[in-house]
Write an enzyme that holds these catalytic residues in place. Structure first.
Site, PDB file in Angstrom:
ATOM      1  N   LYS A 153       3.377 -15.322   2.451  1.00 23.06           N
ATOM      2  CA  LYS A 153       3.271 -16.095   1.210  1.00 23.06           C
ATOM      3  C   LYS A 153       4.713 -16.438   0.804  1.00 23.06           C
ATOM      4  CE  LYS A 153       0.855 -17.716  -2.291  1.00 23.06           C
ATOM      5  NZ  LYS A 153      -0.034 -18.879  -2.145  1.00 23.06           N
ATOM      6  N   TYR A 200       0.823  -1.218   0.000  1.00 24.11           N
ATOM      7  CA  TYR A 200       0.000   0.000   0.000  1.00 24.11           C
ATOM      8  C   TYR A 200       0.858   1.271   0.000  1.00 24.11           C
ATOM      9  CZ  TYR A 200      -3.982  -3.028   1.171  1.00 24.11           C
ATOM     10  OH  TYR A 200      -4.947  -4.002   1.165  1.00 24.11           O
ATOM     11  N   ASP A 249      -5.241  -6.638   6.090  1.00 25.29           N
ATOM     12  CA  ASP A 249      -6.447  -5.920   5.679  1.00 25.29           C
ATOM     13  C   ASP A 249      -7.548  -6.938   5.338  1.00 25.29           C
ATOM     14  OD1 ASP A 249      -8.113  -3.928   4.860  1.00 25.29           O
ATOM     15  OD2 ASP A 249      -6.991  -3.394   3.052  1.00 25.29           O
ATOM     16  N   ASP A 279      -3.205 -17.955   1.815  1.00 26.56           N
ATOM     17  CA  ASP A 279      -4.367 -18.664   1.253  1.00 26.56           C
ATOM     18  C   ASP A 279      -4.880 -19.713   2.233  1.00 26.56           C
ATOM     19  OD1 ASP A 279      -1.826 -19.640   0.706  1.00 26.56           O
ATOM     20  OD2 ASP A 279      -2.358 -20.599  -1.180  1.00 26.56           O
ATOM     21  N   ASP A 293     -10.950  -8.286   7.918  1.00 23.98           N
ATOM     22  CA  ASP A 293     -12.350  -8.146   7.514  1.00 23.98           C
ATOM     23  C   ASP A 293     -13.042  -9.500   7.492  1.00 23.98           C
ATOM     24  OD1 ASP A 293     -12.159  -5.413   7.264  1.00 23.98           O
ATOM     25  OD2 ASP A 293     -13.260  -5.372   5.363  1.00 23.98           O
TER      26      ASP A 293
END
Ligand code: NAD
Length: 355
Positions: A186, A141, A243, A219, A247
């Site tokens: 990852k 970001y 992020d 994942d 959520d």
């Protein structure tokens, strides 16, 4: 010693949920005889309308000098056509960056009596009590980005010191909890994730040997969060993975309206806010759920004012209000009791606040 809290109500339901949260903070201060200075300042669309900028210099200066900052929410359709750098949401990014708030903490502990509001089967939710720690000022970001007519790129970069400091936040919190940390990355594909994993292993082995460290790929973590949520204690991960995961995890609790958050830096004030947005669809009707905002006050008491007992008391009062059937419309059961309004929920919490 007087403590200063800057209050940024913002837009939409921001001012409504903030009003209830601040009533609770004032009640705590009165009961503990705490000298508390509350300073209100404009942010977001409200600030843009007033002075042409979503984060006025005066607001930022007040925040920098405070012990803690409380924010309602920012944004709304009336500012949809404003230039990106002047949009209400930009104020929040600038505030986080200016205050160096690199660690975002989101506890997820579903209230058993709200189990029916979650899309997960109630038995899956038994014992769920986790905190997600998201790195907030680095990663994709904030990396270099660009775009041409036919292509675009975003860059993800992390330094060892950025990973070390967020791992230390996770380690310190885990020591006060069940002493388990899950680091999510990852590392099978990304170099930044390989650096993340190596650094996490070094920090935890050398500085927190008593903590159990688990690694999951993002994942797989997204799946395990739904299939075995009660196994997680502290999850630490990068900006974008955090992020998304936080959520996803909010659905374990039943409603966006019930979850709090804290954003902390190495020094200076922390920023406390409910995880929801400004909910323009329900603004001004006294139906917003102030639970996440009130629980954010508990986090403020714990992390910025060093009043853990007061934080516990606020959390207990909220739980008691929910247990005795006080519900705002987002949590009301069809055919159940008439829902309580935003201010009514604040009344119920205040009536149960035992300090
Ligand atoms: P939102 O969180 O505002 O609302 C999503 C849905 O959840 C809506 O149906 C809303 O009514 C409901 N909801 C949210 N909070 C609730 C509460 N406390 N009680 C009951 N119901 C609640 O997300 P959105 O609709 O995607 O965004 C609206 C605006 O908020 C946008 O401008 C967005 O950019 C902004 N936003 C701000 C923040 C922030 O200030 N931290 C975070 C997210 C979104």
């Amino acid at each position: 010693m007087s403590r200063t809290v800057v209050v940024l109500p913002g837009d939409g339901i921001g001012p409504e949920v903030t009003a209830q949260a601040i009533r609770v903070l004032e009640a705590v201060a009165a009961k503990l005889d705490l000298a508390l200075e509350l300073l209100e300042a404009p942010i977001g669309g409200a600030a843009f309308d007033a002075v042409g900028r979503p984060l006025p210099d005066d607001t930022l200066a007040l925040c920098r000098a405070a012990d803690a900052v409380f924010l309602g929410a920012v944004g709304g359709p009336q500012w949809a056509d404003v230039a990106v750098e002047l949009r209400p949401e930009q104020a929040l990014l600038d505030l986080r960056r200016s205050l160096g708030l690199f660690a975002n903490l989101r506890p997820v502990k579903p209230h058993p009596e709200l189990a029916a509001a979650s899309p997960l089967r109630p038995e899956r939710l038994v014992g769920v009590d986790m905190i997600i720690i998201r790195e907030l000022t680095g990663g994709i970001y904030f990396g270099k980005r660009g775009r041409s007519e036919s292509a675009a790129f975003d860059t993800c970069e992390y330094s060892v010191s950025e990973v070390e400091r967020i791992c230390r936040v996770a380690g310190r919190l885990a020591l006060e909890r069940r002493r388990k940390v899950t680091s999510v990355d990852k590392a099978n594909v990304l170099d930044t994730s390989r650096l993340w994993r190596e650094t996490a292993i070094r920090v935890f082995t050398t500085e927190f040997p008593e903590i159990e460290l688990e690694h999951l790929y993002i994942d797989a973590a997204a799946m395990h969060l739904l299939s075995r949520p009660a196994d997680f204690d502290v999850i630490v991960t990068d900006n974008m993975f955090g992020d998304i995961l936080s959520d996803e995890a909010s659905m374990l609790a039943g409603s966006l309206g019930v979850l709090p958050s804290a954003s902390l830096g190495a020094a200076g004030p922390g920023l406390y806010e409910p995880i929801h947005g400004s909910a323009p669809d329900i603004a001004g009707r006294d139906i917003a759920n102030p639970c996440g905002a009130i629980l954010s006050i508990a986090m403020l008491l714990r992390h910025s004012l060093d009043l853990p007992d007061a934080a516990d008391a606020v959390e207990l009062a909220v739980r008691d209000a929910l247990e005795t059937g006080t519900r705002t419309a987002d949590l009301a059961v069809t055919g159940g009791a008439k829902p309580t309004g935003t201010a009514g929920f604040g009344d119920a919490v205040l009536a149960r606040l035992a300090l």
